[in-house]
Design an enzyme around this catalytic site. Structure first.
Site, mmCIF file in Angstrom:
data_model
loop_
_atom_site.group_PDB
_atom_site.id
_atom_site.type_symbol
_atom_site.label_atom_id
_atom_site.label_comp_id
_atom_site.label_asym_id
_atom_site.label_seq_id
_atom_site.Cartn_x
_atom_site.Cartn_y
_atom_site.Cartn_z
ATOM 1 N N CYS A 132 0.838 -1.209 0.000
ATOM 2 C CA CYS A 132 0.000 0.000 0.000
ATOM 3 C C CYS A 132 0.875 1.262 0.000
ATOM 4 C CB CYS A 132 -0.984 -0.045 1.169
ATOM 5 S SG CYS A 132 -2.296 1.177 0.992
ATOM 6 N N HIS A 241 -3.814 -5.214 0.624
ATOM 7 C CA HIS A 241 -3.301 -5.544 1.959
ATOM 8 C C HIS A 241 -3.340 -7.034 2.274
ATOM 9 C CE1 HIS A 241 -2.700 -1.577 3.756
ATOM 10 N NE2 HIS A 241 -3.698 -1.180 2.986
ATOM 11 N N GLU A 243 -1.809 -8.574 4.539
ATOM 12 C CA GLU A 243 -1.736 -8.839 5.993
ATOM 13 C C GLU A 243 -3.080 -8.656 6.692
ATOM 14 O OE1 GLU A 243 -0.837 -6.112 4.517
ATOM 15 O OE2 GLU A 243 -1.861 -4.579 5.697
#
Ligand SMILES: *[C@@H]1O[C@H](CO)[C@@H](O)[C@H](O)[C@H]1NC(C)=O
Ligand SMILES: *[C@@H]1O[C@H](CO)[C@@H](O)[C@H](O)[C@H]1NC(C)=O
Ligand SMILES: CC(=O)N[C@H]1CO[C@H](CO)[C@@H](O)[C@@H]1O
Length: 315
Positions: A132, A241, A243
């Site tokens: 990001c 993202h 994660e």
């Protein structure tokens, strides 16, 4: 489904074969340590301590794939950063919300990016991953310009559109077990206001020379880059993202927790950690390593509505 072992074999063949002609499989570092950059605390964060933070999800993501993490705190000297660089096996630039040209985060990013270029040029394999804001920061560093544009991508789950002819690229091998899911289902969590449009990428000679585009997405108006890889360096970046799917739980649009999204997340981590295994930097002593690791800090639970469920805070 392809097993993780098969994926690792492909990775070893892919990466060792293409990028490192020597038989690197025998010389992998199975105790990789990855540096994660801290950034200035979010203004108004009621849990903030000290001056900077790292969202714990980035740490867990790397740990899930067999790496340990060293936090890289802001506002240290160039000498300290160089010493850390020579001790870690890879670098992750996380998401967040700081200025990409004047923040401490951008200062650190530039120091480490320059060191990574220099060391790779000297045949010392050192991988860098941007997520990001990390991707955005890398585009600013590679072009010396901020070419980002606003997109309607603040809270949206998207599939990935694969660039034709690029499926053989190493990073995409990782996505193989989840390819069909990735290109059809909404399995990537997007939380960004800014994007690098394909248009600005194509018009900038430096960016075009430095990166190839592996996947794109669109907000309905602009096509933007969602996965990219450097042509001559082990530098990788995603605008979404990975994660978040397994490790963030704020209940809002754009958050995906499907099995396919979690699997895709794991494969991105496995890929990057496998890259870090090719680096052999070391701390100068076991006690220095012990003092540097993230285990010396305690993550703070920010509440179920926290954009980051747990944060590490630093002075
Ligand atoms: C291209 O970059 C400029 C900043 O230099 C930005 O203002 C503009 O919106 C971008 N255009 C597109 C199509 O991404
Ligand atoms: C993905 O999300 C969009 C809305 O954001 C929706 O229109 C579309 O049907 C979804 N696709 C799938 C495969 O769920
Ligand atoms: C190395 C470095 O950037 N040090 C700075 C840390 O922050 C203080 C106060 O903001 C500055 O005065 C230092 O220069």
């Amino acid at each position: 489904m392809t097993s993780p072992v098969a994926v690792l074999a492909v990775l070893a063949a892919c990466l060792c074969g293409v990028l490192l002609p020597v038989a690197c499989r025998d010389h992998l570092n199975y105790r990789p340590i990855i540096g994660v950059l801290a950034q200035e605390n979010i203004v108004g964060d009621p849990h903030a301590q000290g001056s900077s933070y790292i969202a714990a999800s980035y740490v867990k993501h790397l740990e899930s794939a067999g790496a340990r993490v060293v936090p890289i705190r802001i506002n240290r000297t160039d000498e300290e950063y160089e010493k850390i660089f020579n001790s870690i096996n890879g670098l992750l630039l996380p998401g967040g919300g700081v200025d990409l040209q004047i923040s401490q985060f951008s200062r650190l990013s530039k120091i480490f990016y320059d060191l990574a270029i220099k060391t790779n040029d000297a045949s010392d394999y050192f991988p860098v991953w941007g997520t990001c804001q990390g991707l955005q920061q890398m585009t600013v560093l590679s072009s010396n310009k901020n070419l980002l544009t606003l997109t309607e991508t603040k809270a949206v789950a998207l599939p990935l559109t694969f660039t034709p002819g690029q499926r053989q690229h190493c990073i995409l091998y990782v996505y193989r077990p989840v390819f069909s899911k990735m290109s059809e289902d909404n399995i990537t969590s997007n939380f960004h206001s800014w994007s690098l449009s394909l248009q600005n990428y194509s018009r900038n000679a430096k960016l075009k020379h430095f990166y190839k585009v592996l996947t794109t997405n669109t907000d309905g108006r602009r096509e933007f880059i969602s996965t990219m890889e450097a042509n001559h360096y082990p530098f990788y970046a995603v605008q979404w993202h990975p994660e978040k799917s397994p490790f963030e739980w704020v209940d809002k649009p754009g958050m995906v927790h499907s099995a396919a999204s979690v699997r895709a997340s794991f494969y991105t981590a496995l890929f990057f950690v496998s890259e870090a295994m090719k680096n052999h930097h070391k701390f100068s002593s076991a006690s220095e390593e012990e003092r540097a690791l993230i285990y010396n800090y305690y993550p703070v639970f920010t509440g179920l509505d926290g954009i980051f469920l747990q944060n590490y805070y630093f002075d």
